[in-house]
Design an enzyme around this catalytic site. Structure first.
Site, PDB file in Angstrom:
ATOM      1  N   ALA A 193       3.382   0.644   8.546  1.00 56.02           N
ATOM      2  CA  ALA A 193       4.818   0.344   9.188  1.00 56.02           C
ATOM      3  C   ALA A 193       3.897  -0.660  10.304  1.00 56.02           C
ATOM      4  O   ALA A 193       3.669  -1.111  10.585  1.00 56.02           O
ATOM      5  CB  ALA A 193       5.727  -0.003   9.765  1.00 56.02           C
ATOM      6  N   ALA A 194       3.670  -1.813   9.785  1.00 56.37           N
ATOM      7  CA  ALA A 194       3.768  -3.242  10.224  1.00 56.37           C
ATOM      8  C   ALA A 194       4.360  -4.880  10.421  1.00 56.37           C
ATOM      9  O   ALA A 194       4.523  -4.640   9.511  1.00 56.37           O
ATOM     10  CB  ALA A 194       2.115  -3.304   9.933  1.00 56.37           C
ATOM     11  N   LYS A 240      -3.758  -4.744  16.096  1.00 56.04           N
ATOM     12  CA  LYS A 240      -4.178  -3.296  15.095  1.00 56.04           C
ATOM     13  C   LYS A 240      -4.844  -2.370  15.598  1.00 56.04           C
ATOM     14  O   LYS A 240      -4.830  -1.333  15.725  1.00 56.04           O
ATOM     15  CB  LYS A 240      -4.861  -3.815  13.967  1.00 56.04           C
ATOM     16  CG  LYS A 240      -3.881  -4.382  12.790  1.00 56.04           C
ATOM     17  CD  LYS A 240      -2.658  -3.815  12.828  1.00 56.04           C
ATOM     18  CE  LYS A 240      -3.114  -2.542  11.770  1.00 56.04           C
ATOM     19  NZ  LYS A 240      -1.585  -1.981  11.058  1.00 56.04           N
ATOM     20  N   SER A 242      -7.360  -1.434  10.609  1.00 53.74           N
ATOM     21  CA  SER A 242      -7.440  -2.880   9.961  1.00 53.74           C
ATOM     22  C   SER A 242      -9.050  -3.516  10.576  1.00 53.74           C
ATOM     23  O   SER A 242      -9.389  -3.642  11.589  1.00 53.74           O
ATOM     24  CB  SER A 242      -6.693  -4.391  10.164  1.00 53.74           C
ATOM     25  OG  SER A 242      -7.146  -5.143  10.347  1.00 53.74           O
ATOM     26  N   TYR A 274      -2.702 -10.774  15.480  1.00 53.15           N
ATOM     27  CA  TYR A 274      -2.324  -9.122  14.787  1.00 53.15           C
ATOM     28  C   TYR A 274      -3.451  -8.059  14.868  1.00 53.15           C
ATOM     29  O   TYR A 274      -3.562  -7.035  14.987  1.00 53.15           O
ATOM     30  CB  TYR A 274      -2.614  -9.446  13.195  1.00 53.15           C
ATOM     31  CG  TYR A 274      -2.681  -8.416  12.224  1.00 53.15           C
ATOM     32  CD1 TYR A 274      -1.807  -7.685  11.428  1.00 53.15           C
ATOM     33  CD2 TYR A 274      -3.715  -8.677  11.636  1.00 53.15           C
ATOM     34  CE1 TYR A 274      -1.903  -6.860  10.682  1.00 53.15           C
ATOM     35  CE2 TYR A 274      -4.220  -7.628  10.296  1.00 53.15           C
ATOM     36  CZ  TYR A 274      -2.867  -6.705   9.604  1.00 53.15           C
ATOM     37  OH  TYR A 274      -3.090  -5.983   9.127  1.00 53.15           O
ATOM     38  N   ILE A 333       0.670  -1.242   0.235  1.00 53.24           N
ATOM     39  CA  ILE A 333      -0.454   0.272  -0.146  1.00 53.24           C
ATOM     40  C   ILE A 333       0.537   1.490  -0.021  1.00 53.24           C
ATOM     41  O   ILE A 333       0.387   2.584  -1.188  1.00 53.24           O
ATOM     42  CB  ILE A 333      -0.686  -0.020   1.057  1.00 53.24           C
ATOM     43  CG1 ILE A 333      -2.436  -1.385   1.013  1.00 53.24           C
ATOM     44  CG2 ILE A 333      -1.853   0.983   0.773  1.00 53.24           C
ATOM     45  CD1 ILE A 333      -2.707  -1.240   2.260  1.00 53.24           C
ATOM     46  N   ASN A 386      -9.483  -5.628   3.115  1.00 51.13           N
ATOM     47  CA  ASN A 386      -8.517  -6.541   1.940  1.00 51.13           C
ATOM     48  C   ASN A 386      -8.174  -5.932   0.884  1.00 51.13           C
ATOM     49  O   ASN A 386      -9.041  -5.574   0.461  1.00 51.13           O
ATOM     50  CB  ASN A 386      -8.453  -8.174   2.032  1.00 51.13           C
ATOM     51  CG  ASN A 386      -8.710  -8.771   3.165  1.00 51.13           C
ATOM     52  OD1 ASN A 386      -7.614  -8.734   4.082  1.00 51.13           O
ATOM     53  ND2 ASN A 386      -9.085 -10.141   3.038  1.00 51.13           N
ATOM     54  N   ASN A 394      12.227  -0.706   6.944  1.00 50.07           N
ATOM     55  CA  ASN A 394      13.245  -1.995   7.431  1.00 50.07           C
ATOM     56  C   ASN A 394      13.366  -2.743   6.294  1.00 50.07           C
ATOM     57  O   ASN A 394      14.186  -3.590   6.255  1.00 50.07           O
ATOM     58  CB  ASN A 394      13.042  -2.282   8.336  1.00 50.07           C
ATOM     59  CG  ASN A 394      12.149  -3.359   9.020  1.00 50.07           C
ATOM     60  OD1 ASN A 394      10.760  -2.774   7.931  1.00 50.07           O
ATOM     61  ND2 ASN A 394      12.287  -3.764  10.023  1.00 50.07           N
ATOM     62  N   LEU A 395      12.349  -2.939   5.077  1.00 50.53           N
ATOM     63  CA  LEU A 395      11.849  -3.452   3.991  1.00 50.53           C
ATOM     64  C   LEU A 395      12.434  -4.607   4.532  1.00 50.53           C
ATOM     65  O   LEU A 395      13.118  -5.677   3.830  1.00 50.53           O
ATOM     66  CB  LEU A 395      13.442  -3.747   3.337  1.00 50.53           C
ATOM     67  CG  LEU A 395      13.855  -1.829   2.881  1.00 50.53           C
ATOM     68  CD1 LEU A 395      15.181  -2.262   1.927  1.00 50.53           C
ATOM     69  CD2 LEU A 395      13.073  -2.042   1.661  1.00 50.53           C
TER      70      LEU A 395
HETATM   71  N1  NAD Z   1      -3.270  -5.271   3.077  1.00 50.51           N
HETATM   72  C1  NAD Z   1      -4.244  -5.189   3.500  1.00 50.51           C
HETATM   73  O1  NAD Z   1      -5.046  -5.669   2.850  1.00 50.51           O
HETATM   74  C2  NAD Z   1      -4.518  -4.195   4.489  1.00 50.51           C
HETATM   75  C3  NAD Z   1      -5.486  -4.691   5.360  1.00 50.51           C
HETATM   76  C4  NAD Z   1      -6.101  -3.872   6.839  1.00 50.51           C
HETATM   77  C5  NAD Z   1      -4.711  -3.312   7.264  1.00 50.51           C
HETATM   78  N2  NAD Z   1      -4.032  -2.603   6.868  1.00 50.51           N
HETATM   79  C6  NAD Z   1      -2.626  -2.056   7.512  1.00 50.51           C
HETATM   80  O2  NAD Z   1      -1.813  -1.411   6.595  1.00 50.51           O
HETATM   81  C7  NAD Z   1      -0.322  -1.497   6.358  1.00 50.51           C
HETATM   82  C8  NAD Z   1      -0.144  -1.319   5.224  1.00 50.51           C
HETATM   83  O3  NAD Z   1      -0.224  -2.953   4.825  1.00 50.51           O
HETATM   84  P1  NAD Z   1       0.435  -3.915   3.359  1.00 50.51           P
HETATM   85  O4  NAD Z   1      -0.288  -5.092   2.277  1.00 50.51           O
HETATM   86  O5  NAD Z   1       1.110  -2.372   2.083  1.00 50.51           O
HETATM   87  O6  NAD Z   1       1.573  -4.270   3.669  1.00 50.51           O
HETATM   88  P2  NAD Z   1       2.465  -4.305   3.783  1.00 50.51           P
HETATM   89  O7  NAD Z   1       3.674  -5.364   4.172  1.00 50.51           O
HETATM   90  O8  NAD Z   1       3.615  -4.680   2.233  1.00 50.51           O
HETATM   91  O9  NAD Z   1       3.618  -3.165   3.677  1.00 50.51           O
HETATM   92  C9  NAD Z   1       4.188  -2.876   5.241  1.00 50.51           C
HETATM   93  C10 NAD Z   1       5.581  -2.200   5.819  1.00 50.51           C
HETATM   94  O10 NAD Z   1       6.187  -2.488   6.544  1.00 50.51           O
HETATM   95  C11 NAD Z   1       7.988  -1.958   6.747  1.00 50.51           C
HETATM   96  N3  NAD Z   1       8.222  -2.639   8.548  1.00 50.51           N
HETATM   97  C12 NAD Z   1       7.190  -3.901   9.118  1.00 50.51           C
HETATM   98  N4  NAD Z   1       7.743  -4.091  10.242  1.00 50.51           N
HETATM   99  C13 NAD Z   1       8.740  -2.503   9.985  1.00 50.51           C
HETATM  100  C14 NAD Z   1       9.507  -2.252  11.311  1.00 50.51           C
HETATM  101  N5  NAD Z   1       9.839  -2.333  12.242  1.00 50.51           N
HETATM  102  N6  NAD Z   1      10.026  -0.591  10.752  1.00 50.51           N
HETATM  103  C15 NAD Z   1       9.906  -0.386   9.729  1.00 50.51           C
HETATM  104  N7  NAD Z   1       9.100  -0.935   8.229  1.00 50.51           N
HETATM  105  C16 NAD Z   1       8.818  -2.119   8.511  1.00 50.51           C
HETATM  106  C17 NAD Z   1       7.376  -3.517   5.727  1.00 50.51           C
HETATM  107  O11 NAD Z   1       9.177  -3.711   5.208  1.00 50.51           O
HETATM  108  C18 NAD Z   1       6.527  -3.326   4.125  1.00 50.51           C
HETATM  109  O12 NAD Z   1       7.008  -2.701   3.534  1.00 50.51           O
HETATM  110  C19 NAD Z   1      -0.200  -2.249   7.168  1.00 50.51           C
HETATM  111  O13 NAD Z   1      -0.241  -1.120   8.447  1.00 50.51           O
HETATM  112  C20 NAD Z   1      -1.446  -3.223   7.985  1.00 50.51           C
HETATM  113  O14 NAD Z   1      -1.637  -3.498   8.648  1.00 50.51           O
HETATM  114  C21 NAD Z   1      -3.366  -3.215   5.368  1.00 50.51           C
END
Ligand code: NAD
Length: 189
Positions: free
Chosen positions: A85-86, A158, A128, A154, A21, A183, A42-43
């Protein structure tokens, strides 16, 4: 005022900005009249090559729990913070509940503390739907519905994030937005 005008001349910090996202958000922010976009990531679940190398974008590789990296990220005095970040997501948290708590719990607390010190205009939290409404809520959901019956760490963390954002708003008047994603899918996933 049009929505995009709110970004004119603004410096925006996106934690997790290299993620699925985040990368799409950063691309959109770059199109707007923002001044600067800082990514702190932190990738751990994303790739450096996915991050656009555009002039306005500064990438800081680092953990949201690391004060040195946070000080670096906040040095440019962001006006707006998107906290994405999560430790993602349900099954991963069942397998690694302690990491989930530290990243999603301590992590958001730290980013909120720095955002409060910086007195940011807005803090947007990627909450979420599944963490707030759970799996057994009546349909359709309403915004004030909250489930106490959660199935994964999780979901718990959240929701903890929303409790922390609300706390910073209630005590310090920090302007917050809790955006409850369901999602998502698409480019960058
Ligand atoms: N994708 C979905 O369907 C969805 C649904 C509900 C909520 N979310 C929330 O949206 C956000 C983004 O989701 P996404 O799908 O892009 O996930 P993703 O895993 O692609 O992105 C999360 C990013 O956070 C980075 N990260 C993880 N731990 C870290 C840390 N300790 N320090 C710095 N960076 C860190 C990861 O490297 C990654 O680039 C998250 O908070 C997730 O909980 C996503």
């Amino acid at each position: 005022m049009e929505v995009y005008e709110a970004f004119e001349g603004k410096t925006v910090l996106v934690t997790g900005g290299a993620g699925a996202i985040g990368v799409n958000l950063v691309r959109k922010l770059n199109e707007l009249d923002t001044k600067k976009i800082i990514i702190l990531d932190n990738l751990s679940s994303s790739y450096k090559w996915d991050i656009p190398k555009w002039e306005k974008i500064q990438f800081i590789e680092g953990d949201i729990r690391n004060d040195e990296k946070l000080k670096w990220a906040f040095r440019s005095k962001p006006d707006i913070v998107y906290h994405l970040a999560a430790h993602f997501a349900n099954q991963n948290s069942v397998d690694n509940p302690e990491t989930d708590l530290m990243v999603n719990g301590l992590g958001i607390l730290k980013v909120l503390q720095y955002s409060h010190l910086q007195d940011v205009d807005r803090f947007i939290y990627s909450s979420s739907g599944c963490g707030i409404y759970g799996a057994d809520s009546k349909m359709p959901f309403e915004e004030h519905d909250v489930s106490m019956k959660l199935y994964t760490p999780y979901q718990v963390t959240k929701m903890l994030g929303e409790l922390y954002t609300n706390y910073f708003h209630n005590l310090y008047d920090l302007p917050i937005v809790n955006a409850r994603f369901f999602n998502s899918f698409g480019p960058g996933d």
